[in-house]
Each structure stands twice: as structure tokens, then as C-alpha cells.
Design a protein around this motif. Sequence first.
Motif, PDB file in Angstrom:
ATOM      1  N   TRP A   1     -12.649  11.434  28.338  1.00  0.00           N
ATOM      2  CA  TRP A   1     -12.135  11.029  27.032  1.00  0.00           C
ATOM      3  C   TRP A   1     -10.608  11.017  27.021  1.00  0.00           C
ATOM      4  O   TRP A   1      -9.989  10.119  26.441  1.00  0.00           O
ATOM      5  N   MET A   2     -10.026  12.030  27.657  1.00  0.00           N
ATOM      6  CA  MET A   2      -8.560  12.086  27.698  1.00  0.00           C
ATOM      7  C   MET A   2      -7.974  10.887  28.425  1.00  0.00           C
ATOM      8  O   MET A   2      -6.961  10.316  28.008  1.00  0.00           O
ATOM      9  N   ARG A   3      -8.615  10.500  29.530  1.00  0.00           N
ATOM     10  CA  ARG A   3      -8.124   9.313  30.256  1.00  0.00           C
ATOM     11  C   ARG A   3      -8.242   8.063  29.392  1.00  0.00           C
ATOM     12  O   ARG A   3      -7.344   7.210  29.388  1.00  0.00           O
ATOM     13  N   SER A   4      -9.344   7.971  28.665  1.00  0.00           N
ATOM     14  CA  SER A   4      -9.526   6.801  27.788  1.00  0.00           C
ATOM     15  C   SER A   4      -8.469   6.775  26.691  1.00  0.00           C
ATOM     16  O   SER A   4      -7.903   5.722  26.378  1.00  0.00           O
ATOM     17  N   ILE A   5      -8.191   7.957  26.104  1.00  0.00           N
ATOM     18  CA  ILE A   5      -7.174   8.029  25.051  1.00  0.00           C
ATOM     19  C   ILE A   5      -5.797   7.670  25.628  1.00  0.00           C
ATOM     20  O   ILE A   5      -5.012   6.951  24.988  1.00  0.00           O
ATOM     21  N   ASN A   6      -5.498   8.156  26.828  1.00  0.00           N
ATOM     22  CA  ASN A   6      -4.219   7.816  27.463  1.00  0.00           C
ATOM     23  C   ASN A   6      -4.096   6.311  27.687  1.00  0.00           C
ATOM     24  O   ASN A   6      -3.037   5.719  27.434  1.00  0.00           O
ATOM     25  N   ASP A   7      -5.183   5.703  28.163  1.00  0.00           N
ATOM     26  CA  ASP A   7      -5.153   4.255  28.395  1.00  0.00           C
ATOM     27  C   ASP A   7      -4.949   3.494  27.088  1.00  0.00           C
ATOM     28  O   ASP A   7      -4.200   2.508  27.029  1.00  0.00           O
ATOM     29  N   ILE A   8      -5.614   3.962  26.017  1.00  0.00           N
ATOM     30  CA  ILE A   8      -5.469   3.283  24.720  1.00  0.00           C
ATOM     31  C   ILE A   8      -4.044   3.424  24.204  1.00  0.00           C
ATOM     32  O   ILE A   8      -3.429   2.460  23.720  1.00  0.00           O
ATOM     33  N   LEU A   9      -3.488   4.643  24.298  1.00  0.00           N
ATOM     34  CA  LEU A   9      -2.121   4.859  23.820  1.00  0.00           C
ATOM     35  C   LEU A   9      -1.111   4.029  24.607  1.00  0.00           C
ATOM     36  O   LEU A   9      -0.116   3.547  24.058  1.00  0.00           O
ATOM     37  N   THR A  10      -1.367   3.856  25.906  1.00  0.00           N
ATOM     38  CA  THR A  10      -0.452   3.057  26.727  1.00  0.00           C
ATOM     39  C   THR A  10      -0.427   1.605  26.277  1.00  0.00           C
ATOM     40  O   THR A  10       0.611   0.939  26.352  1.00  0.00           O
ATOM     41  N   GLU A  11      -1.570   1.110  25.780  1.00  0.00           N
ATOM     42  CA  GLU A  11      -1.669  -0.308  25.416  1.00  0.00           C
ATOM     43  C   GLU A  11      -1.390  -0.578  23.938  1.00  0.00           C
ATOM     44  O   GLU A  11      -1.335  -1.737  23.528  1.00  0.00           O
ATOM     45  N   VAL A  12      -1.239   0.487  23.133  1.00  0.00           N
ATOM     46  CA  VAL A  12      -0.976   0.274  21.703  1.00  0.00           C
ATOM     47  C   VAL A  12       0.432  -0.299  21.530  1.00  0.00           C
ATOM     48  O   VAL A  12       1.399   0.209  22.111  1.00  0.00           O
ATOM     49  N   PRO A  13       0.588  -1.370  20.733  1.00  0.00           N
ATOM     50  CA  PRO A  13       1.942  -1.923  20.496  1.00  0.00           C
ATOM     51  C   PRO A  13       2.861  -0.874  19.884  1.00  0.00           C
ATOM     52  O   PRO A  13       2.433  -0.063  19.050  1.00  0.00           O
ATOM     53  N   SER A  14       4.120  -0.907  20.295  1.00  0.00           N
ATOM     54  CA  SER A  14       5.067   0.114  19.835  1.00  0.00           C
ATOM     55  C   SER A  14       5.283   0.049  18.326  1.00  0.00           C
ATOM     56  O   SER A  14       5.544   1.078  17.696  1.00  0.00           O
ATOM     57  N   ILE A  15       5.150  -1.133  17.718  1.00  0.00           N
ATOM     58  CA  ILE A  15       5.342  -1.231  16.269  1.00  0.00           C
ATOM     59  C   ILE A  15       4.236  -0.491  15.530  1.00  0.00           C
ATOM     60  O   ILE A  15       4.457   0.089  14.456  1.00  0.00           O
TER      61      ILE A  15
END
Length: 280
Positions: free
Chosen positions: A103-117
Motif C-alpha cells: 500500500w505504501m508503494r502504491s501511495i508513493n506512486d500516486i503522490l509522485t504522479e499527482v499534479p503539483s497544483i
Amino acid sequence: MLRNKWHSYKFRRFKNRFFYVLCLICAVIAVVPLASILFEVVVRGAPVINLEFLTSNGLKGGIGPAIQGTVILIALTSAIGIPLGVLSGVYLSEFGNNKYATWMRSINDILTEVPSIVIGITAYTLIVIGLIGTFSPVAGAVALTFMLVPIVARTTEESLKLVPNSVREASLALGAHRWRTILSVVVPTAKSGLITGVLLAVARIAGETAPILLTILGNSYFFQGLDAPMDALPLRIFLNSRMPQPELQAQAWGAALVLILMVLALNIGVRLASRGKLRR
């Protein structure tokens, strides 16, 4: 038969040279936009830069508060995000064979791809409006932390995975506890990779504009406290570039050149770290 072999050899040499030239052309095409940007920034920004421009406040046409704010933001974000990212990476690497790590890896991947805005809007809603009630460096640092932690965690995990298991087994065979093995053997062995990942993440957040646009607001004065609006180089570049006055646009070019030099200094640090120059 010898003639066929000769022709086959000439054809392989032709293919080798063809793909070499093709790769070289692609490399040049990839470098040209970057070189053109750097050339434009240097030509327009260098004439503006002088000691007064670098040290005076915004009311006098300088970017001193923006430089100071960028350094403060990087320091605050690093203080919050680097320990979280490194410890998360250690957990994922050394204790990561369970569903929580997945789950942590998935959350990290999602946060990496979330637009900065989107991160900026979230920080504005939760920190600026919900907790602090005003634009502040703390809100900007929290917003940038959401971008720094996934990068540091991922690079830390990959760096620790490169350490051979024989190193861990040797330490455990000598009677060391697992936590002692991780802190005294595994982490120091992967130190170069950890430093590289941290510096790359810091260089990434140094140029982010959207999160700080919604959290620190901007200010023409030097640092006035952790609960007051503050300036930063990306924010100053964005605001001045929208102004019609030529002098303000020239300040934006100068601030852009200063920001590039700061990021370049961090990248040089990355190169030195990757080559082991920062090892003891």
C-alpha cells in the motif's frame, strides 16, 4: 561464399553506423531545446544580476527576499521530508514483504504522479485555511513535503536493495541485531545512493511554483516570521513574468538565472555524490 560473408560484414557495419548516427541525431534534438532555454535565460538574465539586485528587497527591485525564501523553504521541507522519506524507504526495503508495504508503494506512486497544483490546493485547504489561518512558509514546506517524500522513499528503497544480502548476513552472523545491521552496515553502504536521491528531490522542489503560489502568497520584504507570507524565486518569476513593465520582466529573467544556478549547484552535488566524492 567469401563474397557473401564480405557483403554481410559490410551490411552489419552499415547498420552499426546508421544506428550510431540515428542515436546521435536524437541526442542532439533532445539537447537543443534545453540549450536554447539556457541561452535565452543567460542572455536576458545576466545583464540584470548585480550585488544590489541579489541583496535588496522587492521594493527596490531586488530579489533578496525571494532568494532567502527559497533557501528557507528548502531547509524547512528538507527537515520535515528527508527523515520521513529515508525511514519510509528503509521500511520498504528491509521490511517490505507485506501488504502494508504494498500500500505504501502504491501511495508513493500516486503522490509522485499527482499534479503539483492539486497538492497546492490541498495544502491551501488543509493548512492555510484549516490549521494556520494565513499564508506562511510552514504551509509551503508541508505542500512541498508531499512532493519530496515519495521521491526520497523510492530512491532510498532502490539504493538499499542494491546492497548485497551477504553484507546483512555477515553482520547478523557476528551477533548484531537487525536494527544495528541496518543502521551501521546497510545504510552506510548505500550512502552514496541515498545522498543522490535526496539531492535530486531537493533540486526538484526548488523549482516548483504551483504549491507555493497557494501557500506562501509572496512578499516584497525579507523573512517576517513563520506565520507571515514569504517570497520565493519560482513565485517571483511567475508573478513578474505576468507584468507588462519591462523592468519587472527583466527581474523575472534575472531570478530565473539565479534559480537555475542554484539547481545547477545541487546537480553538481549529485554528480559528486554519485562518484563517491562525498564518501568519508
